[in-house]
Scaffold this motif. Structure first.
Motif: not given
Length: 994
Positions: A170-186, A193-196
């Motif tokens: 996973x890189x930084x640009x995919x991270x923004x699409x994880x906000x849709x998991x409204x019930x996510x606890x963990x 490959x997250x950086x910067x």
């Protein structure tokens, strides 16, 4: 006639079933039951199926045909957990993949860790709406340039609470699409490959976030750089192994409910103002280890971090420029403090600064050099309950009246790896009435007068370890006398201490009925193994290896310790057979009786044990047939050691062996034939690491369960690449090799060995193997070393072996090989003539022998193939001949039974032939005067001149003699007796008349 045909059909059906080895079952078929049991291992069903008939299992999820008892369906809708981790999945068929899991209405947990799945599965998984936990760690996700739609579809899982995307690229640009998991606890994003600068969504319900092992430098809100990042529900965050600097504390100031922060292995340095921590009023655990922090600035009336209980400051002071006060004065409320692997400004000054630790209850300072007087100055820490000083360079005598002696609340003490002088009586701990765990490994014991050695302790230990201790010169080491007064021990380790011809301390087991683990490796125990008559139902590990224990293993051993899991009694002098009762120990997993004087065979009952995983019986005097004693063992074990015994037999009787996790197979010193089978060689799971004292008393001591267990530190010697290497520890999880060298194995090399596609080493040298080298070895794509030297192999070296691209060592010296060598390409271009010496009929480069024109490669290849597949064992020949003869005989009887015309023709043919043979014998063999029975004369007396001609009739005469010997002359044959048998009796009556 109709009934006759019915009987004929029945006979034919029974014959066919017998010949086909049909399996009859009162319930579901064995193969189907086994397959179902393997299948449900992936589903964590909360049920225990009992009985051999899976059609009658109470849970009712197996559907069978009422007539055939064949399984026709499975109802898995009750499944809640599905574990498909590490099984090599690479994808699924379109419209037949993971979307089918949506039919499992109760499925909540899906584990797909460690496979080779790509982004295409994300859309399929989005249809499994019941999921609450999903792990995709270690897969090949997020490798494409336009995969945002798939991750958006995955966010449809509205019930998902746990999502693990570790090691998925996973890189930084995919991270923004994880906000849709409204019930996510963990959310776990470890090792990507997250950086910067990382822009995080405001996960309002997120409680645990793992961003470790990336290259992140800062955290910001995805809503803009000016907005403070707020994860109001976040309680745990792991930022270890990144590139964060001191600015990270300001970036995390909005995490008001934070309870645990791990920021070890980053780029923190210099001084840190404690005011930056004041917003974390609920913080309980803080890890700042492996950074270059030298000071925490504080101020008077510091009220920050009042709930902080656990603080990790390992390896923050490695250059000796930091004082204890500058690090710890800002954390007055800490109860558990880790200061491992530090080097403070002045070891003497540490003793004067201990007041900053006055509220600490658990202090772990392993690998931190301390002054010799540290134990004298520590009396100020009156709140201490656990103290670990492993390998701190402490020397000198243990305080007898001050310092350590005043820590009356001390419950756990670890002094391992120092050079302290501890009195053998352990009277220095007389005041520690609360002491529960005492670890004094690798120290020196001081001898004392006999009168001082006996005393009544105030404490009752649960853990006591005296591993590898020595005594001063001219002293005699004895068991500490205070052990006689202990009644609550759970773990005892007295290994590698020379107690001098000590008798086995059976009283230790008798007094401590809750003892779970006892280690006395190389403790100079001698004499017979005398046991207490009182059973110990808690003992799970007993290791008394490398001693001088003699005679028999007590016959009541199994009844005294029925729940032992690991039993290690190797390297003693036991002279007995293997007790049969070992098979009744339902929890016994690992048994080591190697290097003794055991005799007899392996009990068949032991082979039927369902719990045993590893057995070592090496270097004894065990004997008997290798088959069938170990047939069932091979299929259920992780490791089996039988080398150094006197087994014999033909192990080619094995069929294809399917071992669930057979990692190491060593059968050296066997006199047998190499098995003709396709051996499956898989790896075993590594040994788990436990916190031992947490199991017993909730301690913080980092101990390892079964630390001295011989199987946990297994050593394997394997010859490869011209040398012998020793492998031990976790590397064994990756070892895939077979070493059957230096035996007396005979027969041909089984082509099935070529099916071991993942094997990396095969050594069959120094045996008596014959036949050709199997061309199937070309399928060993991973093999690095192949040693077939010093055998009697013949034929040509298969040219297909050039496909073994990983091969680095190839040795076929001293055989009877002939013909041209394989082409010098790939790895075979690197082998010189030393790989082929001792085979004078080989020719071609790199040898000096040139091949004649008659040695065509096509002819040689065909000949090698014919040699490889043309050898038939005599046992197989006899079996096939007998089966064929039986089929012909039954076919003849059935045909004559059906067709009356052929039956009559057979009757007249046999009758005429019998009469002709009879008169021929009478005319050729006149009776002797001394013979009372003329028939016997006609049957057995044969002149020498006719002996050769009459040999074909001799067997028939013997049969006829026995027939009239046991049946009277007035015998009446039944109407339905086949005429071919009736003619024999007619011939007998004819003989009587004459």
């Amino acid at each position: 006639m109709e009934s006759k045909w019915i009987r004929v059909v029945i006979v034919i059906m029974i014959s066919v079933l017998i010949l086909e080895e049909a399996k009859w079952s009162n319930g579901c078929w064995d193969e189907e039951r086994t397959a179902i049991l393997q299948l449900i291992s992936f589903f964590k069903f909360n049920m225990r199926e009992v009985g051999s008939d899976c059609c009658e299992w109470k849970s009712g999820w197996v559907e069978c045909n009422a007539a055939t008892r064949r399984v026709i369906g499975l109802s898995l809708s009750v499944a809640k957990i599905l574990d498909l981790s590490n099984i090599g999945l690479v994808g699924s068929v379109k419209n037949e993949g993971f979307e089918k899991l949506s039919k499992l209405r109760h499925l909540q947990v899906l584990n797909l860790t460690g496979n080779h799945l790509n982004d295409s599965i994300l859309s399929s998984l989005s249809k499994v709406s019941s999921l609450k936990s999903l792990s995709l760690a270690g897969n090949d996700l997020f490798t494409g340039s336009n995969r945002t739609n798939e991750i958006k579809l995955l966010s449809r899982l509205n019930s998902l609470e746990i999502l693990d995307l570790s090691r998925t690229n996973m890189t930084n640009n995919f991270l923004s699409y994880l906000g849709g998991f409204s019930s996510l606890r963990t959310l776990c994003l470890q090792g990507n490959n997250l950086q910067g600068t990382l822009h995080l969504q405001d996960f309002y319900n997120l409680q645990k976030l793992d961003l470790s092992q990336n290259r992140i430098e800062s955290l910001q809100s995805s809503y803009g750089s000016g907005r403070q990042l707020k994860l109001i529900s976040l309680e745990e965050i792991d930022l270890s192994s990144n590139l964060f600097t001191n600015n990270i504390f300001a970036e995390l100031s909005g995490f008001l409910n934070l309870k645990s922060l791990n920021i070890r292995w980053n780029q923190l340095n210099g001084s840190i103002d404690v005011k930056e921590f004041c917003g974390w009023n609920n913080l309980e655990s803080l890890d700042l280890s492996e950074n270059e922090v030298n000071q925490f600035m504080t101020y008077e009336e510091n009220r920050c971090l009042q709930k902080l209980k656990v603080l990790y400051l390992d390896a923050v002071s490695t250059d000796g420029n930091t004082s204890l006060v500058s690090l710890l004065e800002a954390f007055p409320f800490v109860k558990t403090l880790f200061l491992r692997d530090n080097c403070f400004l002045n070891k003497t000054m540490v003793n004067t600064q201990l007041h900053v630790l006055r509220n600490v209850e658990n202090l772990i300072m392993d690998y931190t050099p301390l002054h010799i007087n540290f134990l004298e100055s520590i009396s100020i820490l009156t709140s201490l309950k656990a103290l670990s000083l492993f390998n701190c360079g402490l020397t000198g005598a243990l305080p007898a009246h001050g310092g350590l002696c005043f820590l009356n609340h001390l419950e756990e003490l670890n002094l391992k790896g120092n050079a302290l002088a501890v009195p053998v009586s352990f009277r220095s701990f007389a005041n520690h009435s609360n002491l529960k765990a005492l670890l004094a490994n690798e120290n020196k014991l001081l001898a004392e007068p006999a009168g001082l050695q006996t005393w009544l302790p105030k404490f009752q230990l649960k853990i006591f370890s005296l591993l590898n201790c020595t005594i001063e010169e001219h002293g005699k080491l004895q068991l500490p006398s205070f052990l006689y007064f202990q009644h609550d021990l759970r773990y005892v380790d007295l290994s590698y201490c020379n107690f001098g011809e000590l008798r086995f301390p059976h009283w230790l087991l008798q007094n401590n009925t809750r003892l779970q683990e006892l280690y006395m490796i190389d403790s100079s125990i001698a004499g017979p193994l005398t046991l207490s008559p009182h059973p110990n139902l808690k003992l799970s590990v007993l290791d008394i290896s490398n001693n001088k224990i003699q005679h028999e293993i007590p016959r009541n051993f199994c009844s005294l310790f029925p729940y032992v899991e690991f039993l290690i009694m190797s390297k003693n002098a036991f002279k007995t057979s293997i007790p049969l009762c070992f098979s009744s120990m339902k929890r016994l997993e690992r048994l080591d009786l190697s290097h003794n004087n055991l005799f007899g065979g392996i009990p068949e009952e032991l082979a039927m044990s369902s719990s045993l995983l590893r057995i070592r019986l090496s270097n004894n005097s065990l004997s008997g047939k290798i088959i069938p004693a170990i047939y069932h063992l091979i299929g259920s074990l992780e490791a089996l050691y039988l080398d150094g015994n006197k087994f014999e037999g033909d192990i080619s009787e094995f069929s294809t062996t399917s071992s669930k996790s057979l990692q190491v197979q060593r059968m050296k010193s066997l006199t047998s034939i190499l098995p003709i089978m396709g051996l499956v060689l898989l790896t075993t799971h590594g040994t788990n690491i436990y916190n031992l004292t947490k199991d017993y008393m909730g301690s913080v001591f980092p101990l390892r369960k079964y630390d001295h267990f011989t199987f946990a530190e297994e050593k394997i010697e394997f010859s490869t690449k011209g040398a012998t290497y020793t492998y031990k520890g976790n590397i064994l999880d990756l070892l895939s090799a077979i070493d059957l060298s230096c035996n007396q194995l005979t027969g041909i090399i089984p082509p099935g060995l070529g099916n071991l596609s993942e094997i990396r080493g095969l050594n069959l040298s120094h045996n008596n193997l014959t036949g050709p080298i199997p061309s199937t070895f070309s399928k060993l794509k991973q093999i690095e070393s192949l040693d077939l030297s010093y055998n009697h192999l013949n034929g040509r070296i298969p040219p297909q072996l050039t496909e073994m691209n990983a091969l680095e060592v190839f040795n076929v010296t001293h055989n009877n090989l002939s013909g041209p060598l394989p082409d010098r390409k790939a790895q075979f271009g690197t082998f010189d003539e030393s790989s082929y010496e001792g085979n004078p009929l080989l020719c071609g480069l790199p040898l000096n022998n040139t091949c004649n024109h008659g040695d065509s490669r096509g002819t040689s290849s065909a000949l090698a193939s014919e040699e490889e597949h043309g050898l038939v064992g005599m046992g197989d020949f006899y079996i096939s001949f007998a089966v064929s003869y039986a089929i012909m005989f039954l076919t003849t009887i059935i045909v004559l039974y059906i067709n009356s015309y052929w039956r009559q023709a057979c009757y007249y043919f046999i009758k005429n032939g019998s009469i002709t043979c009879y008169f021929f014998v009478v005319d050729s063999c006149p009776a002797s005067e001394e013979t009372s029975n003329p028939v016997l004369v006609h049957l057995f007396w044969t002149p020498s001149s006719r002996s050769i001609d009459l040999c074909p009739f001799f067997v028939g005469r013997i049969f006829i003699f026995f027939m009239f010997r046991y049946f009277g002359s007035d015998i009446v044959l039944a109407r339905n007796v086949p005429c071919c048998l009736r003619s024999i009796f007619d011939f007998r009556n004819l003989c009587l008349v004459n």
